[in-house]
Structure formats: C-alpha cells, structure tokens
Design an enzyme around this catalytic site. Structure first.
Site, PDB file in Angstrom:
ATOM      1  N   HIS A  83       9.053   0.666  -1.162  1.00  0.00           N
ATOM      2  CA  HIS A  83       9.408  -0.687  -0.940  1.00  0.00           C
ATOM      3  C   HIS A  83       8.995  -1.313   0.216  1.00  0.00           C
ATOM      4  O   HIS A  83       9.573  -2.166   1.321  1.00  0.00           O
ATOM      5  CB  HIS A  83      11.084  -0.616  -0.624  1.00  0.00           C
ATOM      6  CG  HIS A  83      11.729   0.086  -1.868  1.00  0.00           C
ATOM      7  ND1 HIS A  83      12.340  -0.504  -3.008  1.00  0.00           N
ATOM      8  CD2 HIS A  83      11.954   1.552  -2.054  1.00  0.00           C
ATOM      9  CE1 HIS A  83      12.781   0.308  -3.910  1.00  0.00           C
ATOM     10  NE2 HIS A  83      12.565   1.475  -3.438  1.00  0.00           N
TER      11      HIS A  83
ATOM     12  N   SER B  33     -14.083 -16.118  10.817  1.00  0.00           N
ATOM     13  CA  SER B  33     -13.407 -17.194  11.251  1.00  0.00           C
ATOM     14  C   SER B  33     -14.183 -18.247  11.861  1.00  0.00           C
ATOM     15  O   SER B  33     -15.282 -18.076  12.588  1.00  0.00           O
ATOM     16  CB  SER B  33     -12.079 -17.043  11.922  1.00  0.00           C
ATOM     17  OG  SER B  33     -11.565 -18.084  12.423  1.00  0.00           O
TER      18      SER B  33
END
Length: 510
Positions: free
Chosen positions: A235, A365
């Site tokens: 989870h 980037s």
C-alpha cells in the site's frame, strides 16, 4: 532465408527493354491485351515522367520510376489519410513477398509456366528482402480487407517480373498481376496470411529476444542483490523485510511469464488463411494448394506455419491476433509495474527513497543544473501505455468481423506489429541503459530498514498482536525506536528484543 533481413535496401534502377523484345522472347508472345485498352496503352510517355496504365475504371498516370500500377495509384488518390507515417508496415510488405513467392512455387507445380513462375519468385524475393520498399506507398487506412495493398504487391511483382523478362512496364504481359501473381488467391485470404507471417516474424526476431535480454539482466541483478536486506512496502507503506534480490526475483518471474504467454499464443498465429480465397471455400484453388503454400512459407521462414484448419474462421475472425495482443497487453502491465518500481526506488537522490542508484545517461533539465532523471523508466512506461491503447484498438477490430470477413485487418496488424516492436525495442533499451547499471544504495537501505516500525511484526508470536501494535503506535507518536518503546512499556527486555527482532530471520517461513 528471410529471418535476418531487417535493413531496407534501395530499389533497383528501372531498366526497360523495348516492347518489341517481348514478342521475340521464346514462349512469351501472344498474350492478349484487354479489348477496352487503347493501342499501346502501357507505353511510356517519352516526354513525361509517367506512363499510362489502366484498370477497370479507366486510365491513370503512373510514375515511370515505380513498379506499382493503376490500382495502387487509384488508392493513393482515394485514401489521402495520414501521409507517409501511416503507410502499411514494412513487415506486412515483406510477409507478402514471402507469401507470393510460396504461391508462385506451388502454382508452378500446378502448371504455371515455369518462366513466369520463376520471374514472380525472383521479384517476390526482392519484396521480401526489402529491396523494393519505395514502391509501396499505400496507407493502413484503406479497404478493411487490405485489397489495395494486395494489389500493390501484385502490381509491383508483376512489373518487376516483366522487367526481368524484357517486357514493358504496365503491359501486364507476360506476367499479369491478377492472373499470375495472384493466382489461386484472394485479398481476403492473402492479407490475413501476411498478417500472421509478419506478426510471427516480429515476435521471434524482436519481441521475444528483447524480453529474454531483460529477463536475464533482471535475473543477474536478483542474484547480485540476494544478501541485501531492505524494508518491504505494501500500500506504499512500510511492511516487513525482504531482500532486494527477492524483490527483483518478482520482476524476473513477471518477464518469464510474459514470454510464456506470448509463446502460448503463437500456435494460432502459425495457422495461415491462404487457400481460403474469397469466403473460405477455396474457390479457384486446387486440392492441396493451401497445405503446400503453408509448407513453403514454413520452409522460407523457419517457423512452423501450417494451413488453418478452418478457413471460414481464418477470414472472418482474427481472434489469434487479439489473443497475441492480449498477451502483449499483459506484458505491458508487467513492464509498467517493473519500471515504476525501479524509478520510485531510485527517487532522490537526497529527498526520495533512494534505495537504488540508477545510471545517469543524459542531462535531465533545461533549468535545474545537475538534474538527472529516470528516463529509461519513463520511456518504458510510455511504451506500456501505448501498447495498452493498441490492444483496445485490436480488440475493437477483432470484435467486428461481419459474416464471412473481418474488415479491420490493416488496423489490427498495424497495432499488433507496433506493440511487438515497441515492447521488444523498449526491453533492450531499458536493459542496456538502465537495468545492467543499477546499483544498491546499501547505506540508505539499511537506514530505512532499521527505522521501520513494521519490524515489530517479529514480536507477534512472542507478545501478541495487540501489544506489538501498541509498541508501533507509541513509537511512531513519540518518535522513539521500537526497542526503546518496548522496554519502556515493560513488554520485554533489551535482550529479548535483540533476540526476536532480527531482519535476517524475517525473510521466510521457519
């Protein structure tokens, strides 16, 4: 024979002998020209860059430097959809070359003039080898049976064979695109046959080798990381420990199952529709034609092709392609999970999970200096998404076979081939540029594991679930360690904690 042929070869220059040479060629004269053709209908326009050819709808201008004919030109006029990026996939064209060669060889056995048959076979070989790719301009978005592409192939092979025999391009003499190249065939059975040949070759030459490469690299990493204990996550929350090798072994098994599923779908792909002709009855073929063509295709490709046991199913339904696409869709699901896990485990480098150190391949980037991104994982997940979308299209196409013919054939094979190529190529790229270079950040792994509250699970057999839960909740609330909290609550001693909470003893059943 054809399995290693992947590079596109340049088309041969068109060298044409005078039409008169045809009449003097032994055994090749006397072929009739349709009565509705004007005199010298196929003669080259000497002052222009085109020749005049005819189909049953009338005359059309055909470029002098192309082997295709009037029906191909008419299709380019009627289906201006998508441009060159939407052309019929090259593997389909090459598969047609294989099929037409096989059919010519079998037709020769049934009485086709050996000179014509041999010329067809030579021209078909050039198609199969990719030497004539520039002569196939048609897009996928045409008739749903693929008739125009079948005729494109017939015209190219016919004209190339005519050229080899010293004839005049466009004359259909001595090699007729329908009567000879398409003999004992229909678009309705040739196109699905080419679909299956193309799909099988792509799976064997691209998809399965790519997945095998990825499987082997992940397996090597699983063994390399076998002794590194880390915290598990369920989870997306902390869970009990496992080894990094165990985690990677799950990925290995997923890829292994992917290959198993794909291989399991292949027997239906190996069944060929050739011999069914228009509706599956085999009209205008000879007894044994279907079996012999399948055997020839098998010999040419080295793959176990057989004739389809029921030609009505082979023409009207393409469940085999839907099944193969489904296996690739499941593969895409597996690769999406694997790539996502790896990029999340490698998130950071300082503010993420940071358990894995991923290879740095390029700047990440245009504004943030020094940033490096998990680009191979991103590429793989995009590929997976595309394959899932392709499967939707294949499913819709496969569900729309009406009566004796499915007319979503070109779209279906385009997407099946696209998925196979993307998954195979992406698996190789992901392996070579990411998986083989993955390193374990053991310092970070150890830190996160030792801080995890879920190590308390080891205390369940000794103090019970409720007390163990209270230790975890109290430690989390107070920001203390499990050991400190357990002692403070009086549930156990330091010695007991050290004896019972050992991550290396939590990796399997006892």
């Amino acid at each position: 024979m054809y399995r290693a042929l992947r590079l596109l070869a340049r088309s041969r220059p068109l060298v044409r002998a005078p039409a008169a040479a045809l009449a003097s060629a032994p055994g090749l004269g006397g072929a009739a020209v349709p009565s509705f053709w004007p005199p010298n209908a196929a003669r080259m326009a000497s002052q222009n860059s085109f020749r005049i050819e005819y189909d049953t709808f009338g005359e059309l201008k055909v470029p002098n430097d192309k082997y295709y004919g009037a029906q191909t030109v008419r299709s380019t006029m009627n289906f201006k959809i998508g441009g060159v990026t939407e052309r019929m996939p090259t593997p389909v064209i090459k598969a047609f070359g294989i099929l037409k060669r096989a059919a010519a060889e079998v037709n020769q056995d049934y009485g086709l003039d050996p000179k014509i048959a041999n010329a067809i076979m030579k021209a078909a070989d050039e198609v199969a080898e990719g030497k004539l790719n520039d002569h196939f301009p048609l897009v996928v978005w045409q008739t749903g049976s693929g008739t125009q592409t079948n005729m494109n192939v017939n015209e190219v092979i016919s004209n190339r064979a005519i050229e080899m025999l010293g004839g005049e391009l466009g004359s259909k003499i001595p090699v007729h695109p329908n009567d000879h190249v398409n003999k004992s065939q229909s678009s309705n059975d040739t196109f699905p046959t080419a679909m299956h040949i193309a799909a099988a070759i792509e799976v064997h030459e691209v998809l399965l080798p790519g997945l095998q490469k990825l499987h082997d690299a992940l397996d090597a990493k699983s063994k390399e990381f076998a002794q590194i204990i880390k915290i598990g996550r369920t989870h997306t929350q902390d869970a009990v420990p496992l080894t990094l090798g165990q985690e990677f072994s799950g990925y290995v098994q997923q890829v292994k199952y992917a290959m198993t599923r794909i291989k399991a779908a292949m027997p239906r792909i190996y069944e060929l529709a050739a011999g069914g002709t228009a509706v599956g009855t085999g009209l205008n073929t000879r007894i044994g034609f279907a079996e012999k063509v399948a055997a020839k295709v098998a010999a040419l490709t080295g793959l176990p092709f057989v004739t389809a046991p029921n030609k009505f199913e082979a023409l009207a339904a393409h469940d085999a392609l839907v099944e193969l696409s489904g296996a690739m869709n499941t593969t895409a699901c597996s690769l999406m999970k694997i790539a996502n896990d790896i990029r999340f485990l490698g998130s950071g480098p300082r503010s993420g999970l940071g358990e894995l150190i991923l290879p740095e391949n390029e700047p990440g980037s245009s504004i943030m200096p020094g940033k490096v991104n998990p680009t191979q994982c991103e590429a793989m997940t995009m590929v997976a998404a595309q394959v899932m979308g392709n499967h939707v299209a294949v499913t819709v196409g496969g569900s729309n076979g009406h009566f004796e013919l499915n007319v979503f054939k070109p779209m279906m094979i385009k997407n099946v081939l696209h998925s196979a190529r993307l998954l195979g190529d992406a698996s190789v790229s992901f392996t070579e540029n990411c998986v083989v270079g993955i390193q374990a950040n053991t310092e970070r792994i150890n830190k996160l594991m030792n801080e995890s509250l879920m190590l308390v699970t080891a205390l369940n057999p000794h103090i019970g679930y409720d007390k163990a839960a209270k230790i975890a909740k109290t430690a989390h609330k107070n920001g203390s360690t499990l050991k400190e909290t357990a002692i403070e609550l009086g549930y156990l001693t330091a010695e007991q904690f050290d004896e019972w909470v050992k991550p290396k003893d939590m990796l399997g059943p006892k």
